[in-house]
Design an enzyme around this catalytic site. Structure first.
Site, PDB file in Angstrom:
ATOM      1  N   GLY A 155       0.840  -1.172   0.138  1.00 53.74           N
ATOM      2  CA  GLY A 155      -0.074   0.171   0.054  1.00 53.74           C
ATOM      3  C   GLY A 155       0.748   1.101  -0.014  1.00 53.74           C
ATOM      4  NE  ARG A 239      -3.582  -1.667  14.378  1.00 54.17           N
ATOM      5  CZ  ARG A 239      -3.277  -0.323  14.149  1.00 54.17           C
ATOM      6  NH1 ARG A 239      -1.914  -0.387  13.920  1.00 54.17           N
ATOM      7  NH2 ARG A 239      -3.752   0.870  13.989  1.00 54.17           N
ATOM      8  CD  GLU A 268       0.355  -2.877  20.001  1.00 56.89           C
ATOM      9  OE1 GLU A 268       1.186  -3.462  19.373  1.00 56.89           O
ATOM     10  OE2 GLU A 268      -0.010  -1.646  19.892  1.00 56.89           O
ATOM     11  CG  HIS A 286       1.707   0.645  17.978  1.00 56.53           C
ATOM     12  ND1 HIS A 286       0.624  -0.133  17.987  1.00 56.53           N
ATOM     13  CD2 HIS A 286       1.583   1.458  16.919  1.00 56.53           C
ATOM     14  CE1 HIS A 286      -0.173  -0.034  16.983  1.00 56.53           C
ATOM     15  NE2 HIS A 286       0.588   1.017  16.356  1.00 56.53           N
TER      16      HIS A 286
HETATM   17  C1  DGY Z   1      -2.022   3.786  12.906  1.00 63.16           C
HETATM   18  O1  DGY Z   1      -1.941   4.866  12.583  1.00 63.16           O
HETATM   19  O2  DGY Z   1      -2.525   2.703  12.679  1.00 63.16           O
HETATM   20  C2  DGY Z   1      -0.832   3.542  13.880  1.00 63.16           C
HETATM   21  O3  DGY Z   1      -0.347   2.201  14.035  1.00 63.16           O
HETATM   22  C3  DGY Z   1      -1.123   4.096  15.218  1.00 63.16           C
HETATM   23  O4  DGY Z   1      -2.107   3.059  15.775  1.00 63.16           O
END
Ligand code: DGY
Length: 330
Positions: A155, A239, A268, A286
């Site tokens: 992406g 994720r 997490e 994260h």
């Molecule tokens: C997103 O923008 O999805 C990042 O992982 C922060 O949650």
């Protein structure tokens, strides 16, 4: 009277100020993670919610908050939103894409470099006072330049990662649901589309950038790790749940892959403690999109979406377009 908005997590003061021009606010600058019961209580009478990935928006929540019309996350990922449920309850759901692409791509590279060159492992060793002499074989790592970079998920962020590979003379291969058109491939560092098996087998450094969905759960598990080179590194900035963390820990313990750089984890922030016993992992909490400018830009996008909803316009980053049939927005 202004409509009411819940700001479900702590946020930049200038964002609060901006929102206060449009909404009567309930803030959470103590940054408490609300349970569903607490969220339901706080959302009574609210028109909207500004939130992050920590707020689960599903049938259970939505059936208890009839006033809610819009939920706006300060994130590109929106796996915490059940979009079908949002549509059913006439709630617009929005996210904050694009403004984080370059910052997140920078961070994927930071993790890849740190992982390949054992940066944090070496720093911990130095800080612990072990450095007595220079040695020819201290912390020998893997080269990044001139190797094969694999990207799973091509992406906008995947393409930004790929573009950076040109400066490192890398061969870029990728796997994605659909192949990019030739001009996009050429812009993305001359990336070559391959099947998943080839990606796993040929990558020296593999970066996972697919959005989370039920279909992407454990996309990288025991079987996939077994196909990778024993010298390979794996980076996950997507994720938690896309990589099977228990399987990854086993592979790292048994040196079936060389090392991993992880910004996201299953469950997490209470991630698998097995990672802490390993020296061949780089672990970050994260933060891939966490530059000052980018997080502010993401928050501003989330504000724009809320204000559009309030003013009866289609929010620029509406995720569930079919909800428009249930609202007065044209
Ligand atoms: C997103 O923008 O999805 C990042 O992982 C922060 O949650």
């Amino acid at each position: 009277m202004k409509p009411k908005l819940l700001i479900a997590r702590a946020i930049f003061p200038e964002i609060v100020e901006k929102l206060s021009n449009y909404f009567e606010l309930e803030e959470n600058q103590d940054d408490i993670i609300f349970s569903e019961t607490e969220l339901v209580a706080r959302l009574q009478g609210k028109f909207g919610m500004l939130c992050t990935s920590s707020a689960r928006v599903n049938t259970s929540l939505l059936s208890q908050v009839p006033s809610l019309k819009v939920v706006s996350t300060i994130a590109v990922g929106y796996d915490n939103f059940d979009l079908a449920a949002c549509t059913k309850f006439g709630v617009m759901a929005t996210n904050a894409p694009d403004v984080l692409n370059e910052t997140t791509a920078d961070f994927a590279w930071a993790l890849m470099m740190a992982t390949a060159r054992r940066v944090t492992e070496a720093e911990h060793w130095l800080r612990a006072g072990h450095w007595e002499k220079w040695s020819y074989n201290a912390f020998l790592g893997a080269d990044v330049h001139g190797t094969t970079l694999g990207i799973l998920g091509m992406g906008r962020i995947g393409r930004a990662i790929a573009r950076r590979a040109r400066g490192f003379d890398m061969r870029v291969i990728y796997h994605n649901r659909s192949r990019l058109d030739p001009s996009a491939e050429s812009e993305a560092g001359g990336a070559i589309y391959v099947d998943k098996e080839t990606l796993l087998r040929d990558s020296d450094h593999l970066i996972v950038v697919v959005p989370y969905s039920a279909a992407a759960h454990h996309l990288i598990g025991e079987a996939e790790l077994a196909q990778m080179k024993s010298s390979a590194t794996l980076v996950n900035i997507a994720r938690g749940g896309i990589v099977d963390d228990a399987a990854l820990i086993r592979a790292l313990q048994e040196k079936r892959i060389a090392a991993a750089g992880l910004d996201v984890f299953e469950n997490e922030p209470r991630f698998n403690p097995g990672f802490l016993t390993l020296s061949n992992v780089v672990l970050t909490p994260h933060i891939a999109s966490a530059s000052q400018a980018t997080r502010l830009a993401m928050a501003n996008k989330a504000v724009d979406n809320l204000v559009a909803a309030l003013e009866g316009r289609v929010p620029p980053n509406l995720l569930n377009n079919d909800v428009l049939q249930k609202t007065s927005i044209e």
